[in-house]
Design a protein around this motif. Structure first.
Motif, mmCIF file in Angstrom:
data_model
loop_
_atom_site.group_PDB
_atom_site.id
_atom_site.type_symbol
_atom_site.label_atom_id
_atom_site.label_comp_id
_atom_site.label_asym_id
_atom_site.label_seq_id
_atom_site.Cartn_x
_atom_site.Cartn_y
_atom_site.Cartn_z
ATOM 1 N N VAL A 84 0.843 -1.193 0.000
ATOM 2 C CA VAL A 84 0.000 0.000 0.000
ATOM 3 C C VAL A 84 0.876 1.240 0.000
ATOM 4 O O VAL A 84 1.821 1.358 0.793
ATOM 5 C CB VAL A 84 -0.938 0.020 1.233
ATOM 6 N N VAL A 85 0.553 2.191 -0.892
ATOM 7 C CA VAL A 85 1.221 3.489 -0.939
ATOM 8 C C VAL A 85 0.153 4.550 -0.704
ATOM 9 O O VAL A 85 -0.772 4.684 -1.510
ATOM 10 C CB VAL A 85 1.928 3.728 -2.287
ATOM 11 N N LEU A 86 0.261 5.281 0.397
ATOM 12 C CA LEU A 86 -0.761 6.253 0.772
ATOM 13 C C LEU A 86 -0.423 7.643 0.264
ATOM 14 O O LEU A 86 0.703 7.923 -0.172
ATOM 15 C CB LEU A 86 -0.929 6.267 2.294
ATOM 16 N N ILE A 153 7.049 3.820 -3.922
ATOM 17 C CA ILE A 153 6.684 2.764 -4.872
ATOM 18 C C ILE A 153 7.751 1.662 -4.851
ATOM 19 O O ILE A 153 7.430 0.469 -4.875
ATOM 20 C CB ILE A 153 6.504 3.340 -6.282
ATOM 21 N N ALA A 154 9.030 2.066 -4.781
ATOM 22 C CA ALA A 154 10.107 1.075 -4.695
ATOM 23 C C ALA A 154 9.982 0.253 -3.408
ATOM 24 O O ALA A 154 10.235 -0.957 -3.405
ATOM 25 C CB ALA A 154 11.465 1.772 -4.757
ATOM 26 N N LYS A 155 9.585 0.895 -2.312
ATOM 27 C CA LYS A 155 9.390 0.172 -1.042
ATOM 28 C C LYS A 155 8.298 -0.895 -1.208
ATOM 29 O O LYS A 155 8.431 -2.020 -0.717
ATOM 30 C CB LYS A 155 8.999 1.161 0.056
ATOM 31 N N ALA A 156 7.207 -0.522 -1.912
ATOM 32 C CA ALA A 156 6.131 -1.490 -2.166
ATOM 33 C C ALA A 156 6.619 -2.630 -3.058
ATOM 34 O O ALA A 156 6.229 -3.785 -2.875
ATOM 35 C CB ALA A 156 4.941 -0.788 -2.795
ATOM 36 N N LEU A 157 7.483 -2.319 -4.019
ATOM 37 C CA LEU A 157 8.035 -3.367 -4.889
ATOM 38 C C LEU A 157 8.949 -4.299 -4.112
ATOM 39 O O LEU A 157 8.936 -5.515 -4.320
ATOM 40 C CB LEU A 157 8.800 -2.738 -6.050
ATOM 41 N N ALA A 158 9.747 -3.720 -3.199
ATOM 42 C CA ALA A 158 10.638 -4.546 -2.383
ATOM 43 C C ALA A 158 9.851 -5.483 -1.483
ATOM 44 O O ALA A 158 10.357 -6.534 -1.082
ATOM 45 C CB ALA A 158 11.553 -3.653 -1.543
ATOM 46 N N GLN A 159 8.609 -5.131 -1.200
ATOM 47 C CA GLN A 159 7.751 -5.967 -0.363
ATOM 48 C C GLN A 159 7.342 -7.247 -1.097
ATOM 49 O O GLN A 159 6.847 -8.189 -0.475
ATOM 50 C CB GLN A 159 6.516 -5.164 0.057
ATOM 51 N N GLU A 160 7.553 -7.253 -2.412
ATOM 52 C CA GLU A 160 7.295 -8.445 -3.235
ATOM 53 C C GLU A 160 5.865 -8.946 -3.111
ATOM 54 O O GLU A 160 5.621 -10.136 -2.906
ATOM 55 C CB GLU A 160 8.273 -9.569 -2.877
ATOM 56 N N THR A 161 4.912 -8.050 -3.246
ATOM 57 C CA THR A 161 3.507 -8.449 -3.205
ATOM 58 C C THR A 161 2.951 -8.465 -4.625
ATOM 59 O O THR A 161 3.332 -7.641 -5.457
ATOM 60 C CB THR A 161 2.685 -7.455 -2.365
ATOM 61 N N PRO A 162 2.019 -9.375 -4.925
ATOM 62 C CA PRO A 162 1.416 -9.398 -6.260
ATOM 63 C C PRO A 162 0.417 -8.267 -6.484
ATOM 64 O O PRO A 162 0.013 -8.023 -7.617
ATOM 65 C CB PRO A 162 0.728 -10.758 -6.309
ATOM 66 N N ILE A 163 0.028 -7.593 -5.394
ATOM 67 C CA ILE A 163 -0.980 -6.530 -5.461
ATOM 68 C C ILE A 163 -0.402 -5.266 -4.849
ATOM 69 O O ILE A 163 0.213 -5.307 -3.776
ATOM 70 C CB ILE A 163 -2.254 -6.929 -4.688
ATOM 71 N N ILE A 164 -0.615 -4.122 -5.524
ATOM 72 C CA ILE A 164 -0.216 -2.833 -4.970
ATOM 73 C C ILE A 164 -1.399 -1.877 -5.083
ATOM 74 O O ILE A 164 -1.958 -1.693 -6.171
ATOM 75 C CB ILE A 164 1.012 -2.237 -5.691
ATOM 76 N N PHE A 165 -1.792 -1.294 -3.956
ATOM 77 C CA PHE A 165 -2.822 -0.266 -3.918
ATOM 78 C C PHE A 165 -2.156 1.081 -3.660
ATOM 79 O O PHE A 165 -1.274 1.193 -2.797
ATOM 80 C CB PHE A 165 -3.834 -0.537 -2.799
ATOM 81 N N LEU A 166 -2.606 2.100 -4.393
ATOM 82 C CA LEU A 166 -2.045 3.449 -4.217
ATOM 83 C C LEU A 166 -3.193 4.454 -4.111
ATOM 84 O O LEU A 166 -4.111 4.453 -4.940
ATOM 85 C CB LEU A 166 -1.134 3.840 -5.378
ATOM 86 N N ASP A 167 -3.134 5.302 -3.091
ATOM 87 C CA ASP A 167 -4.148 6.332 -2.886
ATOM 88 C C ASP A 167 -3.576 7.675 -3.330
ATOM 89 O O ASP A 167 -2.681 8.220 -2.681
ATOM 90 C CB ASP A 167 -4.555 6.379 -1.411
ATOM 91 N N GLU A 168 -4.049 8.170 -4.451
ATOM 92 C CA GLU A 168 -3.621 9.466 -4.994
ATOM 93 C C GLU A 168 -2.087 9.596 -5.076
ATOM 94 O O GLU A 168 -1.507 10.531 -4.516
ATOM 95 C CB GLU A 168 -4.180 10.611 -4.137
#
Length: 329
Positions: A84-86, A153-168
């Motif tokens: 998740v990227v807030l 966004i790179a932090k979310a990629l490093a988390q290695e999740t198949p799903i990424i949610f981003l709020d604005e």
């Protein structure tokens, strides 16, 4: 395009104990696609994202991820499933970019958070995917807003999740940075096969870059489809066209329509025609087939040239810029 359904929403109702925000949501999200959630303020976009992220429970209905109910996953399982990227601007000091992105590995590193060689390689790979390798040793407080968003966004990629949610994710960014972030998310979804779902107010960027659009408001509920399908069935017009706003279906662009009290007729080179129309419309002048005032617009040696003719006085005035042409009207 090979895609697979990853998330399914069935009769979903979101909100709070004392308030229903959105109701009757039925939709799905696929792998390898960038999906943009659009709608006016107060439509429930952030509430929907929080519900999908398991930050708050749904009021009713079902959310399934990879065929299992969302509530059946433990917090640890969700941390390896959803990144998740807030919107909130991170206020972190005295931490390097590399260290912050490394926090994305916390679901795998245990209590102490020590990065193994494998973890460090994944952090480096995430930075490379986002194009921020040169920021590695910079302190977070020295970064611009656009650079910080890339780090998150790179932090979310490093988390290695198949799903990424981003709020604005493009809020508060200048236009080139908005485009860069949107193009980056599109590329990541297609090259990595991730399911990327983001809310945004950048309507025209979403129409140009996203694979799928979710339109959400209180009057119409949720409507989903490709930008082209939503143009053909006039969903975009229903959601966004208001007094003073029109939608040009062929170009999938919205236009601001000022009230016009005068008309001119126009003969123009194709390269100048839309620019002339916009300049006139901004000044309360619309284009008609016949009018007392006639404008001939030509591009000569790469520069605009205008002849402004008045049929009642037979006067003709020449202008070599839009500013001088408008001053003659």
């Amino acid at each position: 395009m090979n895609t697979k359904e990853i998330i399914r929403l069935s009769s979903l109702c979101t909100g709070y104990k004392s308030k229903v925000v959105s109701n009757g949501i039925n939709a799905s999200l696929n792998s390898g696609q960038l999906t943009c959630l659009l709608g006016p303020n107060g439509a429930g976009k952030s509430t929907l994202l929080r519900t999908l992220s398991a930050f708050q429970p749904p009021l009713s209905g079902q959310i399934e991820i990879l065929g299992k109910p969302l509530q059946s996953y433990s917090d640890k399982e969700l941390s390896t499933l959803i990144g998740v990227v807030l919107t909130e601007r991170i206020d972190v000091r005295n931490m390097t970019v590399h260290d912050l992105i490394g926090l994305g590995r916390s679901p795998y590193t245990g209590f102490w958070g020590n990065l193994s060689n494998h973890d460090a390689q994944l952090v480096d790979s995430a930075m490379e995917m986002v194009g921020i390798q040169e920021f590695k040793e910079r302190m977070i407080q020295t970064l611009s807003d656009g650079e910080r968003q890339k780090v998150m966004i790179a932090k979310a990629l490093a988390q290695e999740t198949p799903i990424i949610f981003l709020d604005e994710p493009t809020a508060f960014l200048d236009y080139p940075s908005k485009v860069e972030i949107m193009q980056l998310l599109y590329k990541l979804s297609h090259e990595s096969g991730k399911t990327i779902f983001m809310s945004t107010h950048d309507l025209e960027l979403a129409l140009q870059i996203s694979d799928t659009i979710w339109l959400l408001d209180k009057e119409h509920g949720l409507v989903t489809g490709t930008p082209e399908d939503l143009t053909i069935d006039q969903s975009l017009q229903k959601f966004f066209v208001r007094k003073g706003i029109s939608f040009h279906a062929e170009s999938e662009q919205f236009r601001i329509e000022n009230e016009c009290s005068r008309t001119v007729s126009l003969e123009s080179d194709p390269t100048l025609q839309e620019l002339v129309r916009k300049a006139l419309q901004r000044n309360g002048i619309s284009i008609a087939n016949e009018s007392e005032i006639r404008i001939i617009a030509r591009l000569i040696d790469g520069k605009p040239h205008f002849s402004v003719q008045n049929s009642s006085t037979l006067q003709v005035h020449e202008a070599d810029s839009f500013e001088s042409m408008l001053s003659l009207l």
